[in-house]
Design an enzyme around this catalytic site. Sequence first.
Site, PDB file in Angstrom:
ATOM      1  N   TRP A  98      14.298  43.660 -23.192  1.00 29.44           N
ATOM      2  CA  TRP A  98      13.529  42.301 -22.738  1.00 29.44           C
ATOM      3  C   TRP A  98      12.721  42.634 -20.860  1.00 29.44           C
ATOM      4  O   TRP A  98      11.694  42.723 -20.700  1.00 29.44           O
ATOM      5  CB  TRP A  98      14.331  41.169 -21.549  1.00 29.44           C
ATOM      6  CG  TRP A  98      14.519  39.944 -22.620  1.00 29.44           C
ATOM      7  CD1 TRP A  98      15.738  39.638 -23.906  1.00 29.44           C
ATOM      8  CD2 TRP A  98      13.986  38.617 -21.390  1.00 29.44           C
ATOM      9  NE1 TRP A  98      15.765  38.364 -24.010  1.00 29.44           N
ATOM     10  CE2 TRP A  98      14.531  38.129 -23.161  1.00 29.44           C
ATOM     11  CE3 TRP A  98      13.315  38.561 -21.336  1.00 29.44           C
ATOM     12  CZ2 TRP A  98      13.559  36.862 -22.608  1.00 29.44           C
ATOM     13  CZ3 TRP A  98      12.093  37.628 -21.075  1.00 29.44           C
ATOM     14  CH2 TRP A  98      13.008  36.364 -22.007  1.00 29.44           C
ATOM     15  N   GLU A 147      19.289  30.521 -24.970  1.00 31.75           N
ATOM     16  CA  GLU A 147      18.591  31.454 -25.498  1.00 31.75           C
ATOM     17  C   GLU A 147      19.264  32.813 -25.598  1.00 31.75           C
ATOM     18  O   GLU A 147      18.967  33.765 -24.648  1.00 31.75           O
ATOM     19  CB  GLU A 147      16.934  31.986 -24.768  1.00 31.75           C
ATOM     20  CG  GLU A 147      16.009  32.866 -25.207  1.00 31.75           C
ATOM     21  CD  GLU A 147      15.088  33.088 -24.963  1.00 31.75           C
ATOM     22  OE1 GLU A 147      13.971  34.603 -25.714  1.00 31.75           O
ATOM     23  OE2 GLU A 147      14.317  32.865 -24.295  1.00 31.75           O
ATOM     24  N   HIS A 151      13.754  27.870 -27.671  1.00 27.48           N
ATOM     25  CA  HIS A 151      14.880  27.666 -28.768  1.00 27.48           C
ATOM     26  C   HIS A 151      16.289  27.277 -28.987  1.00 27.48           C
ATOM     27  O   HIS A 151      16.427  27.419 -30.372  1.00 27.48           O
ATOM     28  CB  HIS A 151      14.742  29.640 -27.798  1.00 27.48           C
ATOM     29  CG  HIS A 151      14.262  30.339 -27.213  1.00 27.48           C
ATOM     30  ND1 HIS A 151      13.428  31.349 -28.276  1.00 27.48           N
ATOM     31  CD2 HIS A 151      13.120  30.799 -26.402  1.00 27.48           C
ATOM     32  CE1 HIS A 151      12.185  31.584 -27.903  1.00 27.48           C
ATOM     33  NE2 HIS A 151      12.212  31.469 -26.527  1.00 27.48           N
TER      34      HIS A 151
END
Length: 503
Positions: free
Chosen positions: A199, A351, A376
């Site tokens: 990320w 998510e 998601h």
Amino acid sequence: MWLVILYLLFGDAQSGLSTVTGRIENVINERTTLIENEIKMMFGSDINLSDSEEKVNEIIMNLKHEELDIGFEEPQLFNVSKHFFEYKDEIKKSKLFQLIKQMPKGAILHAHDTGILSPDYVLQLTYWENLYVCFEGDDLRFLFSKSIPTDTCDSQWQLLRDTRFSSGDVEIFDAKLRKYFTLVIDKPNEVYTDINLVWNAFQNYFIRTTSLICYKPVWEQYFYDVLKALREENVMYIEIRSTLPELYDLDGNVFDSVVTAQSYKNVLDRFLVDYPDFYGAKLIYAPLRMVDASTVKNYIEIAKEIDYTIPGFLAGFDLVGQEDLGAPTKEFLEELVEGRKYLQYFFHAGETNWNGMSTDENLFDAIVLGTKRIGHAFALSKHPILIDEIKKRDIAIEVNVISNNVLKLVDDVRNHPLASFLAQNLPVVLSSDDPGIWEADILSHDFYVTFVGVASRHADLRLLKKLALNSLYYSTVKNKDKLVHEFEIRWTRFIDSVIKNSW
């Protein structure tokens, strides 16, 4: 006497054999019924295929079964069980992939604006005039300017054009520069060892490219080319998520979020004149969630102003960013309860791989706040109560399979919760999130991976068609009948072309 004994022995044996055979038949019949009932429950089972579609279905299923059977017998050859970076180019050789690429796919309802186009496209943006670059350690920054920028730079601002052509080898220079515009690397599982690491790299892409893409002329060209790429991949409509960053120009002007939204609408109008067969686009204002409540309140005011200034263009509101590290939705309940008087919500939620943590519980907040779709919803399968609510309220789940693989939620897509969603016939729409950053096609890779790697071996053309239709049904387009009618025309052309070309 012996005849009687023999008769009794063989008679009992025959009777016993008949009984055993009957029991086996009962088990086989029950087994068959269970399988048939599950298939009838499956996503897409309500689609009735025409004679022509049945012919194409046979072609598609032969191709699918061939790939699955090879993978079943030799698991090491089953590409989609691996990390996406290991097979993304290989599957383009697949006849099934090529067929899916030609297929009308309806709409994209979950994609982030500046993450859609490829690193090769972004690299070409660095050839624009008046672009300066600042190299800072292992990273860099960009800025368009008429003269050397006065912004702080750890090294020095250089005109990128001059730096490129004085490098001694433009090809090598561009190859190094391109690496800043992609997550794709060799041995990703050894480099991106946890979700925070990947990320961090993912978010750095957006930070790094902001000043490059937020130059107003580039911003508008980028969106125009996004629409063009969608059309070329047989997508007819998009609801695009954007943080609506400030844009700037060479004259020192800085433009706020409302002007950024207006620039999108202007580009769309121009594109529809050039390509009237494209159905359209709407905007989901999706600013960052790692903020405080007062900032969210300001976000909502911006969204209201956009809706007032550009009637009919704003689809709704969302909050984005890594959920595990961002503020949970419950911290903004007061602001969001007030905001839903004016806005439709399309929240990212769940998510995550965690269960019972704040990220996971964003699913509860999204539902009680009246979200129309959930982005998601990866953690949804752990919550039977919420699954029931999804069904009752007809809330669509925006699934992004490849994104979830790349961003470390699932290593093998065969274990993706979408498999359960499809088995239960939940309201699923398939999308691609940020395909450019992991060098995927805009939507074809996600359709292929879902069809081959996630869905049942029994899932066929009905599933593919239902995924495309759902993306239209769960859009915010008012005249859905017209949209679906146009899709059916394109779908029929596709079916006819497959038959004609003897796939």
